[in-house]
Design an enzyme around this catalytic site. Structure first.
Site, PDB file in Angstrom:
ATOM      1  N   HIS A 240     151.584  -7.360 -40.746  1.00  0.00           N
ATOM      2  CA  HIS A 240     152.002  -8.252 -41.844  1.00  0.00           C
ATOM      3  C   HIS A 240     151.776  -9.698 -41.410  1.00  0.00           C
ATOM      4  O   HIS A 240     152.174 -10.087 -40.312  1.00  0.00           O
ATOM      5  CB  HIS A 240     153.492  -8.027 -42.137  1.00  0.00           C
ATOM      6  CG  HIS A 240     153.973  -8.719 -43.363  1.00  0.00           C
ATOM      7  ND1 HIS A 240     154.183 -10.071 -43.411  1.00  0.00           N
ATOM      8  CD2 HIS A 240     154.286  -8.249 -44.598  1.00  0.00           C
ATOM      9  CE1 HIS A 240     154.611 -10.403 -44.624  1.00  0.00           C
ATOM     10  NE2 HIS A 240     154.678  -9.309 -45.363  1.00  0.00           N
ATOM     11  N   CYS A 278     149.287  -9.364 -47.403  1.00  0.00           N
ATOM     12  CA  CYS A 278     150.410  -9.951 -48.133  1.00  0.00           C
ATOM     13  C   CYS A 278     149.913 -11.231 -48.795  1.00  0.00           C
ATOM     14  O   CYS A 278     149.846 -12.289 -48.163  1.00  0.00           O
ATOM     15  CB  CYS A 278     151.602 -10.227 -47.219  1.00  0.00           C
ATOM     16  SG  CYS A 278     152.956 -10.971 -48.157  1.00  0.00           S
ATOM     17  N   HIS A 305     150.556  -6.254 -50.475  1.00  0.00           N
ATOM     18  CA  HIS A 305     151.743  -6.859 -51.095  1.00  0.00           C
ATOM     19  C   HIS A 305     151.244  -7.834 -52.147  1.00  0.00           C
ATOM     20  O   HIS A 305     150.579  -8.809 -51.796  1.00  0.00           O
ATOM     21  CB  HIS A 305     152.548  -7.683 -50.074  1.00  0.00           C
ATOM     22  CG  HIS A 305     153.376  -6.860 -49.138  1.00  0.00           C
ATOM     23  ND1 HIS A 305     154.198  -7.428 -48.202  1.00  0.00           N
ATOM     24  CD2 HIS A 305     153.527  -5.527 -49.005  1.00  0.00           C
ATOM     25  CE1 HIS A 305     154.809  -6.461 -47.523  1.00  0.00           C
ATOM     26  NE2 HIS A 305     154.409  -5.309 -47.983  1.00  0.00           N
ATOM     27  N   ASP A 348     155.740  -7.626 -54.309  1.00  0.00           N
ATOM     28  CA  ASP A 348     156.602  -8.089 -53.222  1.00  0.00           C
ATOM     29  C   ASP A 348     157.846  -8.674 -53.872  1.00  0.00           C
ATOM     30  O   ASP A 348     158.362  -8.101 -54.818  1.00  0.00           O
ATOM     31  CB  ASP A 348     155.807  -9.082 -52.386  1.00  0.00           C
ATOM     32  CG  ASP A 348     156.333  -9.232 -50.976  1.00  0.00           C
ATOM     33  OD1 ASP A 348     157.271  -8.519 -50.616  1.00  0.00           O
ATOM     34  OD2 ASP A 348     155.806 -10.072 -50.241  1.00  0.00           O
ATOM     35  N   HIS A 349     158.334  -9.780 -53.392  1.00  0.00           N
ATOM     36  CA  HIS A 349     159.543 -10.357 -53.994  1.00  0.00           C
ATOM     37  C   HIS A 349     159.311 -10.621 -55.479  1.00  0.00           C
ATOM     38  O   HIS A 349     158.194 -10.880 -55.889  1.00  0.00           O
ATOM     39  CB  HIS A 349     159.884 -11.695 -53.330  1.00  0.00           C
ATOM     40  CG  HIS A 349     159.773 -11.650 -51.847  1.00  0.00           C
ATOM     41  ND1 HIS A 349     159.359 -12.709 -51.093  1.00  0.00           N
ATOM     42  CD2 HIS A 349     160.015 -10.647 -50.986  1.00  0.00           C
ATOM     43  CE1 HIS A 349     159.362 -12.363 -49.824  1.00  0.00           C
ATOM     44  NE2 HIS A 349     159.751 -11.122 -49.731  1.00  0.00           N
ATOM     45  N   TYR A 365     164.605  -9.248 -53.396  1.00  0.00           N
ATOM     46  CA  TYR A 365     164.391  -7.868 -53.845  1.00  0.00           C
ATOM     47  C   TYR A 365     165.271  -7.496 -55.032  1.00  0.00           C
ATOM     48  O   TYR A 365     165.990  -6.505 -55.020  1.00  0.00           O
ATOM     49  CB  TYR A 365     164.571  -6.911 -52.663  1.00  0.00           C
ATOM     50  CG  TYR A 365     163.464  -7.085 -51.652  1.00  0.00           C
ATOM     51  CD1 TYR A 365     162.268  -6.389 -51.797  1.00  0.00           C
ATOM     52  CD2 TYR A 365     163.581  -7.964 -50.584  1.00  0.00           C
ATOM     53  CE1 TYR A 365     161.228  -6.558 -50.903  1.00  0.00           C
ATOM     54  CE2 TYR A 365     162.545  -8.144 -49.679  1.00  0.00           C
ATOM     55  CZ  TYR A 365     161.378  -7.430 -49.854  1.00  0.00           C
ATOM     56  OH  TYR A 365     160.332  -7.603 -48.975  1.00  0.00           O
TER      57      TYR A 365
END
Ligand code: DNO
Length: 399
Positions: A240, A278, A305, A348-349, A365
């Site tokens: 990551h 990501c 991501h 992702d978020h 999240y």
């Protein structure tokens, strides 16, 4: 891409039944109860895997199998910890789980200064302010020579903050930077630790004088040591990127841009040594052209991501809509769908919206915000698949 979702285990307020309703196909999770460095036993892996499968989904990706600090700074017990890591990999493979997301960020897994920054429409997103982070570094952490890491404009901002920050604001900043964003992902600091700043200082001390070259050497040592196991059991390691993708707190960060990614993929040139692409982390740096990076590294990407950042003129960044920001998620979807339509991908978020705040989800999240993003991404994928002549498989509906 396979539509996956990060789920924090049986204690997660978001249940697998809820995820099934929103079109999730695969689960991204970890054995969150096992302390960093301990072996993940076959029994525990099997138990969670069977639970996920009882809802008609699969355990697609482990995020994360944590790499202990001691492996990162080359502590005396690193060989033992690497042996444990290899056993966990073998146990996971025997349960049919072959994709492992992890990171090599010293001490801090990811960092934000504000976890509820307002958007013009009333929702909130995560935010990183250089000035607030510098204030934390200089005035709260009181790191030796911290001032030298920051430019004149930021130091002026810090002076202003000194006059306005209250003890309650200081407390909140500590919570945001080293407790709320770390507790549920990294294991270094827990929500109930009494003296998080002191603990954090001790962790930073482990890296005193560490250079980028040393950290790279330690990463290479780790990767070379686990690669035979990865080959034998067909385990795909997905590094990551560092979040944020620049140096903080005097710690070297070594997965931030094209040169870094190219370095670690070549240092151990094996398809099992791959990347978590990501888009969110990479888009937080002006030097990264996320679409170019995706084109260049799609073949070594084993997990995606999808997230996008907006960078302000002073370098601060916030997390943007999945349809906007610097990452160009539509183009990324085209690139990754063309390369491998089975690649696991998670939004992702997401933003915090419509009552997410009251429900106390982990930072970044949320349920409704991430579900909204997932809906947008499902629309993108269906469109891109039609362009490419691929079949977009809905889940849970009559066609
Ligand atoms: C934050 C996450 C990271 C990520 C780890 C992977 O929200 O993206 O915590 O899971 O860095 O090891």
């Amino acid at each position: 891409m396979e539509r996956t979702w990060r789920w924090f285990g049986k204690k997660d307020k978001i249940t697998l039944a809820m995820l099934k309703e929103i079109g999730v196909q695969g689960i991204v999770t970890a054995l969150h109860d096992i302390p960093n460095g301990n072996i993940w036993t076959k029994e525990k892996i099997h138990d969670l895997k069977t639970y996920i499968e009882s809802y008609g989904m699969r355990w697609s990706v482990v995020e994360s199998l944590p790499v202990c600090e001691s492996i990162k700074y080359a502590g005396p017990d690193r060989d033992q910890l690497i042996e444990n890591y290899k056993i966990s990999l073998k146990n996971l493979s025997q349960e049919g789980i072959h994709t492992i997301c992890y990171n090599f960020m010293p001490v801090l897994d990811w960092a934000r200064t504000d976890l509820a920054h307002p958007n013009p429409n009333g929702t909130t997103n995560l935010y990183f302010s250089h000035a607030a982070f510098a204030y934390f570094d200089i005035c709260i952490l009181k790191r030796k020579d911290a001032e030298k890491s920051w430019n004149k404009e930021i130091l002026e901002e810090v002076e202003r903050l000194k006059n306005t920050m209250t003890p309650a604001d200081d407390h909140k900043l500590v919570e945001n930077i080293i407790v709320k964003t770390q507790g549920f992902v990294s294991g270094n600091i827990k929500e109930d630790d009494q003296h998080p700043v002191e603990l954090f200082r001790q962790l930073l001390n482990l890296y005193k004088g560490s250079t980028k070259e040393q950290l790279r050497e330690n990463m290479c040592y780790f990767l070379a040591a686990i690669m035979p196991t990865c080959n034998e059991y067909d385990m795909y390691m997905c590094m990551h990127p560092d979040d944020p993708p620049f140096q903080i707190l005097g710690l070297p960060r070594i997965v931030t841009n094209d040169e870094d990614i190219s370095w670690f993929l070549h240092a151990v040139d094996d398809p099992h040594n791959g990347l978590t692409f990501c888009a969110g982390s990479l888009s937080a740096s002006v030097q990264n052209n996320v679409v170019d990076l995706a084109r260049k590294y799609a073949s070594r990407t084993h997990f995606v991501h999808l997230r996008s950042c907006h960078i302000f003129p002073n370098g601060d960044f916030t997390e943007a809509s999945h349809l906007g920001g610097r990452a160009d998620i539509i183009e990324l979807a085209r690139i990754f769908e063309k390369t491998n339509p089975n690649l696991p991908m998670r939004v992702d978020h997401g933003m915090t919206m419509l009552g997410d705040t009251e429900r106390g989800y982990n930072a970044g999240y949320s349920f409704l915000g991430r579900m909204f993003a997932m809906g947008q991404v499902q629309g993108i994928l269906a469109t891109v698949d039609r362009e490419l002549g691929l079949e977009y498989k809905q889940s849970g509906f009559y066609d």
